[in-house]
Motif scaffolding. Structure first.
Motif, PDB file in Angstrom:
ATOM      1  N   ASN A   1       0.807  -1.232   0.000  1.00  0.00           N
ATOM      2  CA  ASN A   1       0.000   0.000   0.000  1.00  0.00           C
ATOM      3  C   ASN A   1       0.835   1.275   0.000  1.00  0.00           C
ATOM      4  OD1 ASN A   1      -2.489  -1.473   0.186  1.00  0.00           O
ATOM      5  ND2 ASN A   1      -2.076  -1.797   2.358  1.00  0.00           N
ATOM      6  N   LEU A   2       2.148   1.137  -0.008  1.00  0.00           N
ATOM      7  CA  LEU A   2       3.035   2.301   0.076  1.00  0.00           C
ATOM      8  C   LEU A   2       2.970   3.128  -1.207  1.00  0.00           C
ATOM      9  CD1 LEU A   2       5.176   3.618   1.946  1.00  0.00           C
ATOM     10  CD2 LEU A   2       6.904   2.300   0.692  1.00  0.00           C
ATOM     11  N   GLU A   3       2.717   4.431  -1.048  1.00  0.00           N
ATOM     12  CA  GLU A   3       2.650   5.342  -2.182  1.00  0.00           C
ATOM     13  C   GLU A   3       3.709   6.432  -2.050  1.00  0.00           C
ATOM     14  OE1 GLU A   3      -1.249   7.008  -2.279  1.00  0.00           O
ATOM     15  OE2 GLU A   3      -2.240   5.103  -2.759  1.00  0.00           O
ATOM     16  N   ILE A   4       3.924   7.172  -3.134  1.00  0.00           N
ATOM     17  CA  ILE A   4       4.799   8.333  -3.089  1.00  0.00           C
ATOM     18  C   ILE A   4       3.940   9.551  -2.765  1.00  0.00           C
ATOM     19  CG2 ILE A   4       6.422   9.795  -4.348  1.00  0.00           C
ATOM     20  CD1 ILE A   4       7.457   6.990  -3.874  1.00  0.00           C
ATOM     21  N   GLU A   5       4.169  10.151  -1.607  1.00  0.00           N
ATOM     22  CA  GLU A   5       3.440  11.369  -1.242  1.00  0.00           C
ATOM     23  C   GLU A   5       3.870  12.519  -2.137  1.00  0.00           C
ATOM     24  OE1 GLU A   5       0.662  13.579   0.708  1.00  0.00           O
ATOM     25  OE2 GLU A   5       1.069  11.473   1.113  1.00  0.00           O
ATOM     26  N   GLY A   6       5.157  12.556  -2.434  1.00  0.00           N
ATOM     27  CA  GLY A   6       5.672  13.600  -3.310  1.00  0.00           C
ATOM     28  C   GLY A   6       7.167  13.770  -3.121  1.00  0.00           C
ATOM     29  N   ILE A   7       7.777  14.461  -4.062  1.00  0.00           N
ATOM     30  CA  ILE A   7       9.202  14.768  -4.011  1.00  0.00           C
ATOM     31  C   ILE A   7       9.335  16.259  -3.752  1.00  0.00           C
ATOM     32  CG2 ILE A   7      11.333  14.847  -5.370  1.00  0.00           C
ATOM     33  CD1 ILE A   7      10.227  12.342  -6.862  1.00  0.00           C
ATOM     34  N   LEU A   8      10.103  16.601  -2.712  1.00  0.00           N
ATOM     35  CA  LEU A   8      10.210  17.988  -2.260  1.00  0.00           C
ATOM     36  C   LEU A   8      11.601  18.541  -2.558  1.00  0.00           C
ATOM     37  CD1 LEU A   8       8.985  20.370  -0.573  1.00  0.00           C
ATOM     38  CD2 LEU A   8      10.065  19.301   1.425  1.00  0.00           C
ATOM     39  N   LEU A   9      11.650  19.643  -3.286  1.00  0.00           N
ATOM     40  CA  LEU A   9      12.918  20.306  -3.574  1.00  0.00           C
ATOM     41  C   LEU A   9      13.311  21.158  -2.370  1.00  0.00           C
ATOM     42  CD1 LEU A   9      12.337  21.460  -7.265  1.00  0.00           C
ATOM     43  CD2 LEU A   9      13.122  19.264  -6.396  1.00  0.00           C
ATOM     44  N   THR A  10      14.508  20.918  -1.832  1.00  0.00           N
ATOM     45  CA  THR A  10      14.979  21.641  -0.651  1.00  0.00           C
ATOM     46  C   THR A  10      16.276  22.390  -0.964  1.00  0.00           C
ATOM     47  OG1 THR A  10      16.303  19.796   0.190  1.00  0.00           O
ATOM     48  CG2 THR A  10      13.987  19.877   0.856  1.00  0.00           C
ATOM     49  N   MET A  11      16.589  23.365  -0.100  1.00  0.00           N
ATOM     50  CA  MET A  11      17.822  24.151  -0.219  1.00  0.00           C
ATOM     51  C   MET A  11      17.945  24.760  -1.613  1.00  0.00           C
ATOM     52  SD  MET A  11      20.365  21.630   1.912  1.00  0.00           S
ATOM     53  CE  MET A  11      19.655  20.520   3.130  1.00  0.00           C
ATOM     54  N   TYR A  12      16.831  25.207  -2.131  1.00  0.00           N
ATOM     55  CA  TYR A  12      16.789  25.772  -3.482  1.00  0.00           C
ATOM     56  C   TYR A  12      17.271  27.219  -3.447  1.00  0.00           C
ATOM     57  CZ  TYR A  12      14.888  27.338  -7.957  1.00  0.00           C
ATOM     58  OH  TYR A  12      14.738  27.858  -9.222  1.00  0.00           O
TER      59      TYR A  12
ATOM     60  N   THR B   1      21.258  30.558  -8.424  1.00  0.00           N
ATOM     61  CA  THR B   1      22.275  29.718  -9.045  1.00  0.00           C
ATOM     62  C   THR B   1      21.714  28.931 -10.225  1.00  0.00           C
ATOM     63  OG1 THR B   1      21.871  27.773  -7.659  1.00  0.00           O
ATOM     64  CG2 THR B   1      23.352  29.458  -6.780  1.00  0.00           C
ATOM     65  N   THR B   2      22.538  28.808 -11.234  1.00  0.00           N
ATOM     66  CA  THR B   2      22.154  28.026 -12.412  1.00  0.00           C
ATOM     67  C   THR B   2      21.963  26.562 -12.035  1.00  0.00           C
ATOM     68  OG1 THR B   2      23.382  29.527 -13.851  1.00  0.00           O
ATOM     69  CG2 THR B   2      22.864  27.352 -14.744  1.00  0.00           C
ATOM     70  N   LEU B   3      22.800  26.057 -11.110  1.00  0.00           N
ATOM     71  CA  LEU B   3      22.720  24.647 -10.724  1.00  0.00           C
ATOM     72  C   LEU B   3      21.361  24.315 -10.130  1.00  0.00           C
ATOM     73  CD1 LEU B   3      24.002  21.871 -10.333  1.00  0.00           C
ATOM     74  CD2 LEU B   3      24.925  22.682  -8.144  1.00  0.00           C
ATOM     75  N   SER B   4      20.881  25.129  -9.179  1.00  0.00           N
ATOM     76  CA  SER B   4      19.576  24.870  -8.563  1.00  0.00           C
ATOM     77  C   SER B   4      18.477  24.871  -9.611  1.00  0.00           C
ATOM     78  CB  SER B   4      19.267  25.923  -7.491  1.00  0.00           C
ATOM     79  OG  SER B   4      19.895  25.622  -6.271  1.00  0.00           O
TER      80      SER B   4
END
Length: 268
Positions: A175-186, A190-193
Motif C-alpha cells: 500500500n506504500l505510495e509516493i506522497e511527493g518529491i520535495l525540492l529543498t535548499m533551493y 544559481t544556475t545549478l539549482s
C-alpha cells in the motif's frame, strides 16, 4: 484515521529532519492534530522540536524493544496540537536487537495502531540509511515524502531510492505510495539549482511538490534554538515554504479521499 507519512531519503544532508519537524509543526498550526515520530538514533528531530537530552526519558527504543505503548512515551511539544515520540542514541542498538525478532519489519506499525485515531497526521523522520529502522517506518507508512537537495547527482540518488521503494511495495508494504518529491535548499540565484529543479520536473512530473523550500539562514538556525521555523521566525522564507507544503499535503489528501480532515478548521 491518520495519514502516516515517512520522510525518507538514503542520502544524508537533504533536509529530512528539517522537513519532518517543520512540516509537522505547520500541520499542527493548521489545526491538524499531528504526531512526529523520531526514528533516527541521532535524535535530531527530538532536539530540533525543543527536547533537551534526558537519559531517563522513554523513547521509541522502549516501544520497539520492550513493547512499551506509545501513549506512555508520547510527549507534548511547544506547538499546540503537535505531539512527539522522541528518540535517543539507544535506537542505534535497536537496529541490531531487532535482527532476530519476529515480524521485525512491522514493530513500528504495530505500535502506531493505537495512535491512528488520535491524529490526522503521523510524520516519521527516517535515518539516512536503509536499515531496520527505516524499513519499519516504510512498512508502517501509507506514503513517503522524499526531500531532495537541489545539487549535482540529486537525480541519481532519488532514482535509487524509488527503486528501493518499489521493492518494498512488492515484498513488505503493497500500500506504500509516493506522497511527493520535495525540492529543498533551493537557491534561485544559481544556475545549478534551476537546472536540477528543471531536470527533476522533467523526470518526475506531477510527483514534484509545487512548494519549494529555499536555502534560508533562519531555517538553518532554528534547530539550534529548539524551535520549528514558524516559532523561530514565522515571517521568513523558510516558514513560508513549509506553510505552503503543509497546505499542499492537506489538499492532496482531501483530493485522494474526496473527504475533509478531522478538523473543520484547516487554516487553508
Amino acid at each position: 484515521m491518520a495519514r502516516i507519512i515517512a520522510i525518507a531519503n538514503q542520502k544524508g544532508g537533504v533536509g529530512k529532519t528539517t522537513t519532518a519537524v517543520n512540516l509537522s509543526a505547520c500541520l499542527a498550526a493548521a489545526h491538524q492534530p499531528t504526531l512526529l515520530v523520531d526514528c533516527d538514533s541521532q535524535a535530531n528531530s527530538t532536539a530540533a522540536i525543543g527536547f533537551a537530552k534526558d537519559p531517563s526519558r522513554h523513547t521509541l527504543y522502549h516501544s520497539l524493544i520492550s513493547n512499551e505503548p506509545f501513549d506512555r512515551i508520547v510527549q507534548k511539544s511547544q506547538v499546540e496540537g503537535l505531539d512527539v515520540i522522541p528518540a535517543d542514541k539507544n535506537l542505534a542498538g535497536a537496529a541490531v536487537e531487532l535482527v532476530s525478532a519476529e515480524e521485525r519489519e512491522y514493530r513500528l506499525r504495530g505500535a502506531l495502531k493505537a495512535m491512528e485515531d488520535k491524529y490526522n497526521f503521523i510524520i516519521m523522520d527516517c535515518p539516512p540509511a536503509l536499515d531496520l529502522l527505516t524499513l519499519n517506518a516504510l512498512c508502517a507508512a501509507g506514503s513517503v515524502l522524499v526531500p531532495i537537495q537541489c545539487e549535482y547527482l540529486a537525480l541519481e540518488g532519488v532514482s535509487e531510492l524509488l527503486d528501493t521503494l518499489m521493492r518494498i511495495r512488492r515484498t513488505l508494504n503493497p500500500n506504500l505510495e509516493i506522497e511527493g518529491i520535495l525540492l529543498t535548499m533551493y537557491d534561485e540565484r544559481t544556475t545549478l539549482s534551476r537546472q536540477v529543479a528543471s531536470d527533476l520536473h522533467t523526470f518526475f512530473g506531477q510527483q514534484i511538490f509545487k512548494s519549494i523550500i529555499p536555502r534560508n539562514v533562519r531555517l538553518a538556525e532554528a534547530p539550534s534554538f529548539g524551535k520549528p521555523i514558524i516559532l523561530y521566525d514565522p515571517h521568513s522564507k523558510g516558514a513560508e515554504g513549509y506553510t505552503h507544503l503543509a497546505k499542499e499535503v492537506i489538499s492532496n489528501g482531501e483530493k485522494r479521499t474526496g473527504t475533509g480532515t478531522r478538523s473543520a478548521h484547516t487554516g487553508t
